[in-house]
Motif scaffolding. Structure first.
Motif, mmCIF file in Angstrom:
data_model
loop_
_atom_site.group_PDB
_atom_site.id
_atom_site.type_symbol
_atom_site.label_atom_id
_atom_site.label_comp_id
_atom_site.label_asym_id
_atom_site.label_seq_id
_atom_site.Cartn_x
_atom_site.Cartn_y
_atom_site.Cartn_z
ATOM 1 N N PHE A 93 2.789 -0.440 -0.448
ATOM 2 C CA PHE A 93 2.457 0.421 0.778
ATOM 3 C C PHE A 93 3.214 0.043 1.766
ATOM 4 C CE2 PHE A 93 -1.262 0.270 -2.114
ATOM 5 C CZ PHE A 93 -1.576 1.414 -2.354
ATOM 6 N N LYS A 94 3.304 0.884 2.876
ATOM 7 C CA LYS A 94 3.881 0.781 4.326
ATOM 8 C C LYS A 94 2.727 -0.031 5.103
ATOM 9 C CE LYS A 94 5.805 3.124 8.184
ATOM 10 N NZ LYS A 94 6.175 4.639 8.912
ATOM 11 N N ASN A 95 3.212 -1.019 5.819
ATOM 12 C CA ASN A 95 2.309 -1.577 6.682
ATOM 13 C C ASN A 95 1.819 -0.829 7.716
ATOM 14 O OD1 ASN A 95 2.601 -4.032 5.312
ATOM 15 N ND2 ASN A 95 4.082 -4.917 6.614
ATOM 16 N N SER A 96 0.340 -1.121 7.826
ATOM 17 C CA SER A 96 -0.214 -0.347 8.994
ATOM 18 C C SER A 96 -1.352 -1.173 9.647
ATOM 19 C CB SER A 96 -1.010 0.771 8.413
ATOM 20 O OG SER A 96 -1.956 0.726 7.652
ATOM 21 N N LYS A 97 -2.109 -0.736 10.575
ATOM 22 C CA LYS A 97 -3.072 -1.496 11.001
ATOM 23 C C LYS A 97 -4.367 -1.669 10.308
ATOM 24 C CE LYS A 97 -1.834 -0.713 16.032
ATOM 25 N NZ LYS A 97 -2.064 -0.027 17.389
ATOM 26 N N THR A 98 -4.532 -0.545 9.594
ATOM 27 C CA THR A 98 -5.703 -0.369 8.378
ATOM 28 C C THR A 98 -5.525 -1.173 7.320
ATOM 29 O OG1 THR A 98 -5.151 1.738 8.032
ATOM 30 C CG2 THR A 98 -6.555 1.538 9.905
ATOM 31 N N LEU A 99 -4.235 -1.581 6.826
ATOM 32 C CA LEU A 99 -3.978 -1.899 5.550
ATOM 33 C C LEU A 99 -4.521 -3.229 5.007
ATOM 34 C CD1 LEU A 99 -1.948 -0.921 3.354
ATOM 35 C CD2 LEU A 99 -0.471 -2.854 4.000
ATOM 36 N N THR A 100 -4.947 -4.086 5.838
ATOM 37 C CA THR A 100 -5.675 -5.184 5.617
ATOM 38 C C THR A 100 -7.277 -4.861 5.424
ATOM 39 O OG1 THR A 100 -4.350 -6.736 7.017
ATOM 40 C CG2 THR A 100 -6.336 -7.547 6.501
ATOM 41 N N GLN A 101 -7.662 -4.079 5.837
ATOM 42 C CA GLN A 101 -8.973 -3.635 5.615
ATOM 43 C C GLN A 101 -9.114 -3.035 4.190
ATOM 44 O OE1 GLN A 101 -10.454 -0.852 8.914
ATOM 45 N NE2 GLN A 101 -9.329 -2.001 10.400
ATOM 46 N N CYS A 102 -8.266 -2.175 3.723
ATOM 47 C CA CYS A 102 -8.313 -1.833 2.494
ATOM 48 C C CYS A 102 -8.274 -2.946 1.493
ATOM 49 C CB CYS A 102 -6.880 -0.922 2.264
ATOM 50 S SG CYS A 102 -6.959 0.568 3.423
ATOM 51 N N HIS A 103 -7.278 -3.912 1.882
ATOM 52 C CA HIS A 103 -7.200 -5.161 0.770
ATOM 53 C C HIS A 103 -8.490 -5.763 0.547
ATOM 54 C CE1 HIS A 103 -5.587 -9.036 -0.546
ATOM 55 N NE2 HIS A 103 -5.957 -9.461 0.676
ATOM 56 N N THR A 104 -9.273 -6.039 1.944
ATOM 57 C CA THR A 104 -10.317 -6.717 1.868
ATOM 58 C C THR A 104 -11.467 -6.063 0.957
ATOM 59 O OG1 THR A 104 -9.991 -7.427 4.090
ATOM 60 C CG2 THR A 104 -12.289 -7.455 3.484
ATOM 61 N N SER A 127 3.654 -3.966 1.973
ATOM 62 C CA SER A 127 2.983 -5.036 1.426
ATOM 63 C C SER A 127 2.763 -4.442 -0.239
ATOM 64 C CB SER A 127 1.739 -4.779 2.059
ATOM 65 O OG SER A 127 1.624 -5.491 3.342
ATOM 66 N N ASN A 128 3.003 -5.428 -0.868
ATOM 67 C CA ASN A 128 2.922 -5.346 -2.302
ATOM 68 C C ASN A 128 1.395 -5.857 -2.981
ATOM 69 O OD1 ASN A 128 5.822 -5.170 -2.343
ATOM 70 N ND2 ASN A 128 5.429 -4.753 -4.498
ATOM 71 N N ILE A 129 0.712 -5.096 -3.797
ATOM 72 C CA ILE A 129 -0.633 -5.373 -4.385
ATOM 73 C C ILE A 129 -0.060 -5.372 -6.007
ATOM 74 C CG2 ILE A 129 -2.843 -4.797 -5.023
ATOM 75 C CD1 ILE A 129 -3.184 -3.623 -2.120
ATOM 76 N N ILE A 130 -0.477 -6.437 -6.573
ATOM 77 C CA ILE A 130 -0.256 -6.639 -8.099
ATOM 78 C C ILE A 130 -1.625 -6.710 -8.662
ATOM 79 C CG2 ILE A 130 0.935 -7.818 -10.085
ATOM 80 C CD1 ILE A 130 2.970 -8.950 -7.836
ATOM 81 N N VAL A 131 -1.883 -5.840 -9.485
ATOM 82 C CA VAL A 131 -3.504 -5.924 -9.721
ATOM 83 C C VAL A 131 -3.583 -5.391 -11.203
ATOM 84 C CG1 VAL A 131 -3.851 -3.639 -9.194
ATOM 85 C CG2 VAL A 131 -5.631 -5.109 -9.323
#
Length: 218
Positions: A93-104, A127-131
């Motif tokens: 995903f492209k970094n954004s101000k709300t990305l960390t909230q999604c991650h949380t 940012s990368n998310i491996i799940v």
């Protein structure tokens, strides 16, 4: 002043596979000299005979650091458990101000699911998310308002526990990457913490990658 020998050293230093082949004496000096004739002639701005290059190749000594070599061997001999996880998806995903909230929110959702694999890496621009792929739809839903750059499925991770002090050893990761590359293993992703090293590969080559890593001690 540039010499044939120094040119040979510069070229070999920039191409570690050649250096490894020379060290194992599995390379044809004549063929390599022919291959290096043109670049060395350009570097020295004059025609260089292959015989002179062959002589420089035969005299080439791989730089050795005895103390570090012993430390590297000790670390490789003390590699810990190897863990394989299959059925993984890699989101970018492209970094954004709300990305960390999604991650949380995703972390809160999987907090009680011990069997779920999850890794998050934040770069400068993306940012990368491996799940675990079982959580694919949930991740897509939580990140639906974010800019998705990529998605790769059918992946497996291979994690190695490294002994303490590994970060002080020169060439550890190079040695691992070199062995994988020699066997034609393409790495999709690399994750590293202080005492743990993980590679992500496509499912169809996970057995080959595991075999290479398992024999790092050899």
């Amino acid at each position: 002043m540039k010499t044939i020998a120094s040119c040979v050293e510069d070229i070999i230093a920039s191409q570690p596979f050649i250096e490894e082949a020379l060290n194992q004496q599995i390379i044809n000096f004549s063929a390599l000299a022919n291959n290096l004739q043109e670049p060395i002639s350009k570097m020295l701005r004059k025609d260089i005979k292959t015989g002179a290059i062959m002589m420089a190749l035969r005299r080439y000594n791989q730089p050795l650091n005895t103390n570090n070599s012993l430390r590297l061997k000790k670390v490789l001999n003390n590699l810990g458990d190897i863990t394989v996880k299959s059925g993984l998806s890699d989101f970018t995903f492209k970094n954004s101000k709300t990305l960390t909230q999604c991650h949380t929110r995703v972390l809160e959702h999987i907090d009680t699911k011990d069997h779920i694999y999850y890794a998050f890496t934040r770069g400068i621009f993306e940012s990368n998310i491996i799940v675990s792929s079982s959580e694919r739809e949930h991740v897509l839903n939580e990140f639906k308002d974010e800019v998705q750059i990529g998605l790769q499925e059918n992946l497996s991770s291979i994690s190695i526990n490294l002994p303490k002090g590994n970060s002080k050893v020169v060439g550890l990761y190079y040695h691992i990457f070199k062995k994988l590359a020699w066997e034609g293993v393409t790495l999709y992703e690399v994750i590293s913490t202080t005492n743990e090293f993980t590679v992500l590969v496509e499912d169809h080559i996970v057995d080959k990658a595991f075999s290479v890593i398992k024999h790092l001690k050899d």
